[in-house]
Design an enzyme around this catalytic site. Structure first.
Site, PDB file in Angstrom:
ATOM      1  N   VAL A 102       2.995  14.028  -3.530  1.00 36.39           N
ATOM      2  CA  VAL A 102       2.333  15.015  -2.660  1.00 36.39           C
ATOM      3  C   VAL A 102       0.827  15.078  -2.938  1.00 36.39           C
ATOM      4  O   VAL A 102       0.170  16.076  -2.655  1.00 36.39           O
ATOM      5  CB  VAL A 102       2.975  16.419  -2.820  1.00 36.39           C
ATOM      6  CG1 VAL A 102       4.378  16.440  -2.239  1.00 36.39           C
ATOM      7  CG2 VAL A 102       2.983  16.861  -4.287  1.00 36.39           C
ATOM      8  N   LYS A 126      -2.771  12.543  -4.939  1.00 35.44           N
ATOM      9  CA  LYS A 126      -3.229  11.312  -5.583  1.00 35.44           C
ATOM     10  C   LYS A 126      -3.067  11.313  -7.098  1.00 35.44           C
ATOM     11  O   LYS A 126      -2.904  10.267  -7.713  1.00 35.44           O
ATOM     12  CB  LYS A 126      -4.701  11.065  -5.245  1.00 35.44           C
ATOM     13  CG  LYS A 126      -4.948  10.720  -3.786  1.00 35.44           C
ATOM     14  CD  LYS A 126      -6.417  10.471  -3.507  1.00 35.44           C
ATOM     15  CE  LYS A 126      -6.883   9.185  -4.159  1.00 35.44           C
ATOM     16  NZ  LYS A 126      -8.273   8.841  -3.778  1.00 35.44           N
ATOM     17  N   LYS A 153       0.884   4.249  -8.517  1.00 32.95           N
ATOM     18  CA  LYS A 153       1.126   5.606  -9.014  1.00 32.95           C
ATOM     19  C   LYS A 153       2.489   5.709  -9.695  1.00 32.95           C
ATOM     20  O   LYS A 153       2.623   6.333 -10.752  1.00 32.95           O
ATOM     21  CB  LYS A 153       1.039   6.590  -7.846  1.00 32.95           C
ATOM     22  CG  LYS A 153       1.224   8.038  -8.252  1.00 32.95           C
ATOM     23  CD  LYS A 153       1.045   8.943  -7.053  1.00 32.95           C
ATOM     24  CE  LYS A 153       1.241  10.402  -7.464  1.00 32.95           C
ATOM     25  NZ  LYS A 153       1.069  11.307  -6.326  1.00 32.95           N
ATOM     26  N   THR A 163       2.501 -12.875   2.676  1.00 31.56           N
ATOM     27  CA  THR A 163       1.807 -13.470   1.534  1.00 31.56           C
ATOM     28  C   THR A 163       2.512 -14.769   1.171  1.00 31.56           C
ATOM     29  O   THR A 163       3.437 -15.204   1.855  1.00 31.56           O
ATOM     30  CB  THR A 163       1.746 -12.480   0.357  1.00 31.56           C
ATOM     31  OG1 THR A 163       0.836 -12.974  -0.634  1.00 31.56           O
ATOM     32  CG2 THR A 163       3.105 -12.247  -0.276  1.00 31.56           C
ATOM     33  N   LYS A 209       2.618   2.003  -5.128  1.00 32.47           N
ATOM     34  CA  LYS A 209       3.346   1.478  -6.291  1.00 32.47           C
ATOM     35  C   LYS A 209       2.602   1.762  -7.586  1.00 32.47           C
ATOM     36  O   LYS A 209       3.225   2.032  -8.618  1.00 32.47           O
ATOM     37  CB  LYS A 209       3.550  -0.034  -6.134  1.00 32.47           C
ATOM     38  CG  LYS A 209       4.413  -0.424  -4.956  1.00 32.47           C
ATOM     39  CD  LYS A 209       4.609  -1.926  -4.860  1.00 32.47           C
ATOM     40  CE  LYS A 209       3.358  -2.686  -4.525  1.00 32.47           C
ATOM     41  NZ  LYS A 209       2.816  -2.390  -3.183  1.00 32.47           N
ATOM     42  N   THR A 246      -6.715 -12.267   2.694  1.00 31.02           N
ATOM     43  CA  THR A 246      -7.793 -11.634   1.931  1.00 31.02           C
ATOM     44  C   THR A 246      -8.867 -12.641   1.519  1.00 31.02           C
ATOM     45  O   THR A 246      -9.862 -12.261   0.911  1.00 31.02           O
ATOM     46  CB  THR A 246      -7.232 -10.976   0.666  1.00 31.02           C
ATOM     47  OG1 THR A 246      -6.582 -11.979  -0.124  1.00 31.02           O
ATOM     48  CG2 THR A 246      -6.238  -9.876   1.024  1.00 31.02           C
ATOM     49  N   VAL A 280      -7.395  -1.437  -0.615  1.00 29.02           N
ATOM     50  CA  VAL A 280      -8.075  -1.478  -1.920  1.00 29.02           C
ATOM     51  C   VAL A 280      -8.800  -2.803  -2.107  1.00 29.02           C
ATOM     52  O   VAL A 280      -9.913  -2.852  -2.623  1.00 29.02           O
ATOM     53  CB  VAL A 280      -7.047  -1.272  -3.065  1.00 29.02           C
ATOM     54  CG1 VAL A 280      -7.718  -1.427  -4.430  1.00 29.02           C
ATOM     55  CG2 VAL A 280      -6.407   0.108  -2.951  1.00 29.02           C
ATOM     56  N   LYS A 293       3.124  10.146  -0.423  1.00 29.47           N
ATOM     57  CA  LYS A 293       2.236  10.671   0.620  1.00 29.47           C
ATOM     58  C   LYS A 293       2.947  11.593   1.616  1.00 29.47           C
ATOM     59  O   LYS A 293       2.607  11.636   2.799  1.00 29.47           O
ATOM     60  CB  LYS A 293       1.534   9.530   1.349  1.00 29.47           C
ATOM     61  CG  LYS A 293       0.534   8.795   0.456  1.00 29.47           C
ATOM     62  CD  LYS A 293      -0.349   7.874   1.272  1.00 29.47           C
ATOM     63  CE  LYS A 293      -1.763   7.866   0.742  1.00 29.47           C
ATOM     64  NZ  LYS A 293      -2.661   7.018   1.509  1.00 29.47           N
ATOM     65  N   ASP A 344       0.821  -1.216   0.000  1.00 25.75           N
ATOM     66  CA  ASP A 344       0.000   0.000   0.000  1.00 25.75           C
ATOM     67  C   ASP A 344       0.853   1.263   0.000  1.00 25.75           C
ATOM     68  O   ASP A 344       0.411   2.322   0.446  1.00 25.75           O
ATOM     69  CB  ASP A 344      -0.956   0.030   1.209  1.00 25.75           C
ATOM     70  CG  ASP A 344      -1.710  -1.269   1.388  1.00 25.75           C
ATOM     71  OD1 ASP A 344      -2.332  -1.713   0.408  1.00 25.75           O
ATOM     72  OD2 ASP A 344      -1.658  -1.851   2.485  1.00 25.75           O
ATOM     73  N   HIS A 366      -3.590  -2.133  -6.696  1.00 25.98           N
ATOM     74  CA  HIS A 366      -2.922  -0.906  -7.102  1.00 25.98           C
ATOM     75  C   HIS A 366      -3.987   0.088  -7.563  1.00 25.98           C
ATOM     76  O   HIS A 366      -4.908  -0.271  -8.299  1.00 25.98           O
ATOM     77  CB  HIS A 366      -1.951  -1.159  -8.266  1.00 25.98           C
ATOM     78  CG  HIS A 366      -0.750  -1.959  -7.885  1.00 25.98           C
ATOM     79  ND1 HIS A 366       0.146  -2.452  -8.799  1.00 25.98           N
ATOM     80  CD2 HIS A 366      -0.287  -2.344  -6.672  1.00 25.98           C
ATOM     81  CE1 HIS A 366       1.108  -3.115  -8.175  1.00 25.98           C
ATOM     82  NE2 HIS A 366       0.852  -3.061  -6.884  1.00 25.98           N
TER      83      HIS A 366
END
Length: 459
Positions: free
Chosen positions: A448, A450, A46, A273, A44, A163, A333, A365, A41, A69
């Site tokens: 900085v 989304k 972006k 995982t 990646k 999940t 997500v 972020k 999270d 993603h």
């Protein structure tokens, strides 16, 4: 032998010296790799979206639809789980490698959902290539995942927080050599179904979990349809990758799913995982040699988050953690679960760098920290009052480490409009430089916001 007793050089021709050696083949195209450096999270999607705008090919090498993603284009938010998120570039060929485990209904649901959001997935079926060696996630794998989690809760009082997408069971079947692959589905469907290859696997699970309900005939009917739909997309993945690496110059991008601390070998086991989501998984998951790995970019959030349970040394179960969760909209997500939040942990980040050898970092972020008067950074761990030089493997030890923090001044101003490093407040620049110095890796991008535009490129 010559008359003098000496031996002619091997390969000599007509006395003109040794024959020329066969030319050493070129290394070929290098791939650029984007990996998560924390517990996932990190943003990646972006970074991949940014790099994919100039790429020819984007690959997924491991994991399944347990990862997510998010890409924002023209204010439209696209969510990817199995499809490489770089497929949103209409000029990109997307490749799902043999290391990925594929739930076929999930693949098409994801594509159709994103198609409805706009013009994001133009002719995606013509641009997607799937390795014939990729393993298939069946509906009963997902059902087993849920049963196993319930059993862990009942027997041990806690589960792994999966999940429930069937990822663990299908990788277990793969390791036990009882799994089924895309090539099995497409080679001979009669053998796959009527001769009980699939049914035999289903019965194995039924024997282990008597309460399991499996709609064998219904799933086989659906698989036959999905098999016909994916057939034009399926290729021999090793040959396809080799041709891509050794053909005309190409920009090839690999997007890792999950992250370093969720790796089956190097993560916070057992709360991990089921695949190798560090750099070694790129080679095994795509069928390519290490010499073709180029830049390896690690994506790191300006703080730390984790979904589910497991040790989290720098977690802040207080107003700071709540602020980070709220401002950062930290919700998974894939699962919709709130993410646990804490300060940036440099011990963890240095450990991820040891394994992956990052050539640069993407720091995302940063804007979430804008309102804080001071910012803490975890710099070392103590156990029984002594600083330890490594990241502990044992979860009980990791649960009880004492994090040593460095406190840095905040900047108390909005960074979301900054588009160059110089436009950031001085204390924000100092925060970035501090991370670079401590980890020993340059920061190449700073996020900085989304959108695609909300990123600062350093070099």
């Amino acid at each position: 032998m010559s008359e003098s007793g000496s031996q002619e050089p091997r390969g000599a021709a007509n006395g003109n010296g040794p024959a020329a050696r066969a030319p050493i083949p070129p290394v070929g195209n290098k791939v650029t790799v984007v990996l998560g450096a924390q517990w996932g999270d990190e943003g990646k999607g972006k970074v991949v979206d940014l790099l994919a705008q100039d790429a020819d090919m984007v690959c997924r090498c491991q994991g399944g639809n347990n990862a997510g993603h998010t890409v924002v284009v023209d204010s439209v938010e696209y969510d990817f789980h199995l499809l490489p998120s770089g497929i949103i570039n209409p000029n990109v060929t997307a490749f799902i490698g043999n290391g990925v485990v594929i739930h076929l209904p999930g693949l098409f649901e994801e594509a159709e959902k994103n198609e409805r959001k706009g013009k994001g997935l133009i002719e995606w079926e013509k641009r997607l290539v799937i390795s014939d060696r990729a393993h298939i996630v069946f509906d009963f794998h997902q059902a087993v995942d849920g049963v196993q989690e319930q059993q862990r809760q009942e027997q041990a009082g806690k589960n792994l927080g999966t999940t429930k997408k069937g990822i663990g069971p299908v990788y277990s079947a793969k390791a036990a050599r009882s799994g089924l692959r895309i090539c099995d589905l497409l080679a001979d469907f009669t053998q796959f179904s009527e001769r009980s290859v699939y049914k035999s696997l289903a019965q194995q699970y039924k024997a282990m979990y008597p309460t399991l309900e499996i709609d064998t005939e219904g799933e086989l009917d659906r698989l036959k349809d999905y098999g016909q739909r994916i057939k034009p997309m399926v290729k021999d993945g090793v040959h396809f990758m080799h041709e891509a690496l050794h053909g005309p110059p190409k920009k090839i991008l690999v997007e890792g799913a999950n992250a370093a601390l969720l790796d089956i070998d190097f993560g916070t086991y057992p709360f991990v995982t089921s695949s190798n989501c560090t750099v070694g998984g790129v080679c095994t998951g795509l069928g390519m040699p290490p010499q073709n790995v180029g830049n390896v970019y690690g994506v790191v959030k300006a703080y730390t988050t984790r979904v589910g349970i497991g040790a989290f040394p720098s977690e802040q179960s207080n107003e700071v953690g709540e602020l980070l969760q709220t401002r950062g909209k930290e919700v998974g997500v894939t699962t919709g679960r709130k993410r646990r939040c804490g300060w940036l942990d440099l011990v963890l980040l240095k450990y991820a760098h040891m394994i992956n050898g990052f050539t640069a970092l993407a720091l995302t972020k940063l804007d979430i920290l804008d309102v804080l008067p001071e910012i803490k950074v975890g710099t070392s761990y103590k156990v029984d009052g002594k600083t330890i030089p490594h990241f502990p493997a044992n979860q009980e030890v990791l649960q009880h480490v004492e994090v040593q923090y460095e406190t840095l001044p905040g900047w108390k101003s909005d960074t979301s409009a900054a588009r160059s490093f110089e436009e950031l407040p001085e204390n924000a620049r100092n925060y970035v430089r501090y991370i670079e110095e401590q980890v020993g890796v340059p920061v190449k991008w700073i996020g900085v916001g989304k959108s695609r535009e909300s990123i600062i490129q350093m070099f």
